[in-house]
Enzyme design. Sequence first.
Site, short mmCIF file in Angstrom:
data_model
loop_
_atom_site.label_atom_id
_atom_site.label_comp_id
_atom_site.label_asym_id
_atom_site.label_seq_id
_atom_site.Cartn_x
_atom_site.Cartn_y
_atom_site.Cartn_z
N GLU A 1 39.41 34.01 35.02
CA GLU A 1 39.20 34.94 36.13
C GLU A 1 37.83 34.60 36.70
O GLU A 1 36.83 34.76 36.00
CB GLU A 1 39.12 36.36 35.57
CG GLU A 1 40.27 37.30 35.79
CD GLU A 1 41.30 36.90 36.77
OE1 GLU A 1 40.96 36.73 37.95
OE2 GLU A 1 42.46 36.79 36.37
N CYS B 1 33.71 40.86 41.10
CA CYS B 1 34.48 39.71 41.63
C CYS B 1 35.27 40.17 42.83
O CYS B 1 35.60 39.37 43.69
CB CYS B 1 35.47 39.13 40.65
SG CYS B 1 35.23 39.49 38.99
C1 UN1 Z 1 35.54 42.43 38.35
O1 UN1 Z 1 34.71 42.56 39.22
O2 UN1 Z 1 35.53 41.42 37.62
O3 UN1 Z 1 39.09 46.27 41.15
C2 UN1 Z 1 36.54 43.44 37.99
C3 UN1 Z 1 37.92 46.42 40.77
C4 UN1 Z 1 37.67 46.84 39.34
C5 UN1 Z 1 37.59 45.64 38.48
C6 UN1 Z 1 36.67 44.55 38.97
N1 UN1 Z 1 38.72 47.70 38.91
O4 UN1 Z 1 36.97 46.24 41.51
#
Ligand code: UN1
Length: 494
Positions: free
Chosen positions: A250, A284
Amino acid sequence: MAAQNFQNYIGGRWQDAQGGRTFPNYNPATGELLGYFPLSERADVDAAVAVARAAFAKWRLTPAPRRGEILFRVGELLIRHKEELARIMTQEMGKVLKETRGDVQEGIDMAYYMAGEGRRLFGYSVPVELPNKSGLALRDSIGVVACITPWNFPVAIPTWKMFPALIAGNTIVFKPASDTPHSALRLVELLYEAGLPEGVVNIVFGAGATAGEALLQHPDVSVISFTGSTESGRHVAIEAAKSLKRVSLEMGGKNAVIVLDDADLDLAVEGLLWSAYGTTGQRCTACSRLIVSRTVQDALLAKLVPRIEQLRLGDGLDELVDVGPVINSKQLEQIHQYTEIGRTEGATLVTGGEVARDGELVRGNFYRPTLFKDVAATMRIAQEEIFGPTLSVIAVDSFEEAIEVNNNTKYGLSSSIYTRDVNRVQRAVRDITTGILYVNSGTTGAEIQFPFGGTRGTGNGHREAGLAGLDVFTEWKVVYTDYSGRLQKAQIDE
Ligand code: UN1
């Protein structure tokens, strides 16, 4: 007061790194030293893998519903310790309390979801082509899983990896990010408080270049589940390929919110503030590009920019703060470098663009929420992941151009579109090429019962969470039973 020394937890024993070295953990809002953690090396990883390997023999035979009951208790303990964990997280990585509470909540959701899987883990049975014969596809456990996790979701992301791995009967060596070791350690303590047998999860602290590398190379590690930068993920895949490990990655994102000319602009402003500056832009899924119809650009920015300037920076423990610090001084520097890059490329800096040093902020790593306009879709600030509170505004002249710009990056995690036109929504659903799409909401906020992940440089085809998350941690085993009492040949017998 002397800073506390923390230890690895391997096979039910707390222990220092065999080499005796440690690393410090700091609060990014205040610079305060929070503790020392073991700087583990290959020998520590070898010990943890050996224990996990041995524990696998028994854990894989523990009925999945029993494994699920332990995860259910983990969910209950996470509820009980939600506030404590949230505070630990805020102190070591900076995001504000309401977000770290959400981080724990995501772990609770995953615990209950995977606990339920203990009574499902569905395989399937389908008709076979010969008489008096049956076929059954079963999900089987794999072995030792290495979970290598980032600092931005110090509890949630480890649970996305560990809970499906555990329910499927695997054992774990967990190497959390060096910026958030304490949150990881508390999570592991709660797993054992919930009744996990010793050795099933082992935690090893240390650097990617040493402890991480040893996991990638270890012959007894069967699966690597990694979340982090695209650059590191590529290295993980290459290294792990040498021993044919299964690898789930990821990685980065360059997520966009598209605001079309018929959008509810006030609604879009809320979504933009939350997805671009929440978690200080360090998700992310954070939005770092705003793709806007040129005809509404000025109206949208007239609403958005004052709201950005009102965001309160500070220590995330203060409930009045909107935006916490960035994780460390290296990231702070990198974020600022991108401001320089944006200027050099000819984009217009509308707000922010500097390290925030007023008052107490000087003690931590604070960056002013930043917005550039007049950004061309090909500029580096519109193409590269900054992982900070920087939003680039790209004006477009048509729906088609918006989709084209949205899709045209090397990442493919999340997108969002604001429009009231049902036809354009359907065309966006058809043509947008990211793993996640939001309609009339920002780019963040994925729920654990759905597959999470992205296309292109964001991932390598796997998904976390939901049913799809189980695929990473299970091997398919197919069983044919012939009860005809004679040799029957598939594809040959008529
Ligand atoms: C991440 O930033 O790696 O959808 C995860 C979202 C959160 C998870 C982010 N539930 O922004």
